[in-house]
Design a protein around this motif. Structure first.
Motif, PDB file in Angstrom:
ATOM      1  N   GLN A   6       0.576   3.581  11.004  1.00 48.74           N
ATOM      2  CA  GLN A   6      -0.587   3.823  11.849  1.00 48.74           C
ATOM      3  C   GLN A   6      -0.499   3.051  13.162  1.00 48.74           C
ATOM      4  O   GLN A   6      -1.025   3.492  14.183  1.00 48.74           O
ATOM      5  CB  GLN A   6      -1.868   3.430  11.100  1.00 48.74           C
ATOM      6  CG  GLN A   6      -2.162   4.289   9.885  1.00 48.74           C
ATOM      7  CD  GLN A   6      -2.339   5.750  10.240  1.00 48.74           C
ATOM      8  OE1 GLN A   6      -2.948   6.079  11.260  1.00 48.74           O
ATOM      9  NE2 GLN A   6      -1.803   6.635   9.415  1.00 48.74           N
ATOM     10  N   GLU A  33       1.981   1.869   5.266  1.00 42.48           N
ATOM     11  CA  GLU A  33       1.051   2.811   5.892  1.00 42.48           C
ATOM     12  C   GLU A  33       0.408   2.191   7.122  1.00 42.48           C
ATOM     13  O   GLU A  33       0.182   2.866   8.130  1.00 42.48           O
ATOM     14  CB  GLU A  33      -0.016   3.229   4.880  1.00 42.48           C
ATOM     15  CG  GLU A  33       0.510   4.092   3.751  1.00 42.48           C
ATOM     16  CD  GLU A  33      -0.590   4.505   2.795  1.00 42.48           C
ATOM     17  OE1 GLU A  33      -1.543   5.164   3.241  1.00 42.48           O
ATOM     18  OE2 GLU A  33      -0.504   4.152   1.602  1.00 42.48           O
ATOM     19  N   SER A  34       0.107   0.901   7.034  1.00 44.21           N
ATOM     20  CA  SER A  34      -0.464   0.212   8.188  1.00 44.21           C
ATOM     21  C   SER A  34       0.514   0.220   9.358  1.00 44.21           C
ATOM     22  O   SER A  34       0.129   0.476  10.507  1.00 44.21           O
ATOM     23  CB  SER A  34      -0.815  -1.229   7.804  1.00 44.21           C
ATOM     24  OG  SER A  34      -1.151  -1.994   8.939  1.00 44.21           O
ATOM     25  N   TYR A  68      -5.621   0.105   4.953  1.00 43.80           N
ATOM     26  CA  TYR A  68      -4.720   1.003   4.234  1.00 43.80           C
ATOM     27  C   TYR A  68      -4.183   0.309   2.983  1.00 43.80           C
ATOM     28  O   TYR A  68      -4.086  -0.923   2.931  1.00 43.80           O
ATOM     29  CB  TYR A  68      -3.574   1.436   5.144  1.00 43.80           C
ATOM     30  CG  TYR A  68      -4.044   2.317   6.279  1.00 43.80           C
ATOM     31  CD1 TYR A  68      -4.123   3.693   6.132  1.00 43.80           C
ATOM     32  CD2 TYR A  68      -4.454   1.763   7.490  1.00 43.80           C
ATOM     33  CE1 TYR A  68      -4.580   4.503   7.158  1.00 43.80           C
ATOM     34  CE2 TYR A  68      -4.920   2.565   8.527  1.00 43.80           C
ATOM     35  CZ  TYR A  68      -4.977   3.933   8.351  1.00 43.80           C
ATOM     36  OH  TYR A  68      -5.444   4.731   9.361  1.00 43.80           O
TER      37      TYR A  68
END
Length: 377
Positions: free
Chosen positions: A166, A162-163, A157
């Motif tokens: 997730q 964002e990581s 990502y």
């Protein structure tokens, strides 16, 4: 040193103030108890810390803290390999070199490894104990570099945030969405603007753009009733209202992941054709088709225009340019010229005659009004 001019500290004989060293007076008047005295005589430590603590650095790539003398050349500081090594970067290296290290969280690393400040490296602990201290960060075992921290299930990502989303480390925005949904039932769009801006300023929204996409239509209802076309104009009107509220809290639209706020315009003075153009919006499906399309034809056409503009395109007699066959419509006969053009530009016209998108996306340009009348008839 403190100069005292109080009458009790004044030497009248010498006609000058008496200088009193309060620090020296304090030291000389210090009282040491028997336990402290014997402790010092025997050379015991007066203080200590148990267990030992190792401060672990947390930083973005190439943004680690570096301590250097102000007289040293900055280029030398940047180039020095020593300054590239931190507890975090060396943790990555140990995960590559030592399989056992990959089973440990970064925060637990000092329990099993010792940080050598001289060599700036980790080595396995032989004795003693230590605990790690670091800024708040979500745990990931066995990462070997920054890119691996951004990779989840084989997908890398663009950001660490964002990581983390997730991986499930960040809370979602369900509570904010539920709040807005409840307000939609009994409040007007202008109140939604205030609520949305309030959540931006005082909330901890993880995905601002997603929350915007889910609630934009509700916030733009008033502008739709006012006759403002859908698309960019409504977006800008909502953004303007949000921005006016954010500015009261020293914030602007640019501080958040929202569409760009353009300079304010008076839409009542815009021509209808421009309003229609601004109201047009491209769907994600259409963008996907463009991304998947073969752009070789568009590229060839662009190169063709460049050759014409630069005068390098071959010409025929009287400096005329030969149009490529793929750009020419060949009618079956001269009497069928107009129908040939219409069939190419508007294929299956009868079937799509009531489809406004089909009609508005196509046009036949003519140099003379007589040609327009002939085509329309």
């Amino acid at each position: 040193m403190i100069e005292i001019t109080d009458k009790h500290q004044y030497n009248e004989a010498q006609d000058q103030p008496v200088i009193i060293d309060e620090i020296r007076n304090f030291v000389e008047a210090r009282w040491v108890s028997a336990p402290e005295a014997i402790w010092r005589i025997l050379g015991f430590s007066m203080s200590g810390m148990n267990p030992a603590v190792t401060r672990l650095q947390v930083h973005l790539p190439n943004q680690q803290k570096v301590i250097f003398n102000e007289n040293i050349n900055l280029e030398e500081v940047i180039a020095a390999n020593r300054n590239q090594q931190t507890t975090l970067t060396e943790y990555f290296k140990m995960n590559i070199q030592d399989p056992d290290a990959r089973n440990l969280l970064y925060i637990d690393f000092p329990i099993h490894y010792v940080w050598n400040k001289e060599t700036k490296s980790w080595k396995k602990r032989q004795r003693g104990g230590c605990i790690g201290r670091m800024y708040m960060a979500h745990p990931v075992k066995g990462a070997t570099d920054f890119e691996e921290l951004k990779t989840v299930n084989g997908i890398t990502y663009p950001t660490f945030k964002e990581s983390a989303q997730q991986r499930g480390y960040l809370e979602n925005d369900n509570e904010y969405q539920i709040c807005i949904v409840e307000v939609k039932k009994f409040q007007m769009p202008i109140q939604l603007h205030t609520l949305f801006a309030t959540l931006l300023v005082f909330g901890d929204i993880t995905d601002v753009r997603q929350l915007w996409n889910e609630n934009f239509n509700a916030m733009a209802e008033d502008f739709a009733y006012e006759g403002i076309p859908e698309g960019q104009l409504q977006i800008q009107k909502v953004l303007q209202n949000l921005n006016s509220f954010l500015q009261r809290h020293a914030k602007t639209i640019s501080d958040y992941d929202l569409p760009e706020l353009l300079p304010e315009i008076n839409i009542t003075k815009l021509p209808q054709t421009l309003l229609e153009e601004l109201s047009y919006s491209v769907t994600p499906e259409e963008l996907a088709k463009v991304a998947q399309a073969d752009n070789s034809e568009a590229s060839a056409f662009t190169e063709y225009l460049i050759r014409i503009g630069s005068g390098t395109e071959p010409t025929i007699e009287n400096d005329l340019i030969w149009l490529p066959d793929e750009m020419v419509i060949y009618p079956h006969n001269n009497n069928d010229l107009i129908n040939s053009i219409i069939n190419v530009i508007y294929p299956n016209l009868i079937e799509y005659a009531l489809d406004t998108m089909f009609i508005t996306k196509r046009a036949i340009l003519t140099p003379l009004n007589n040609d327009v009348d002939e085509i329309n008839n």
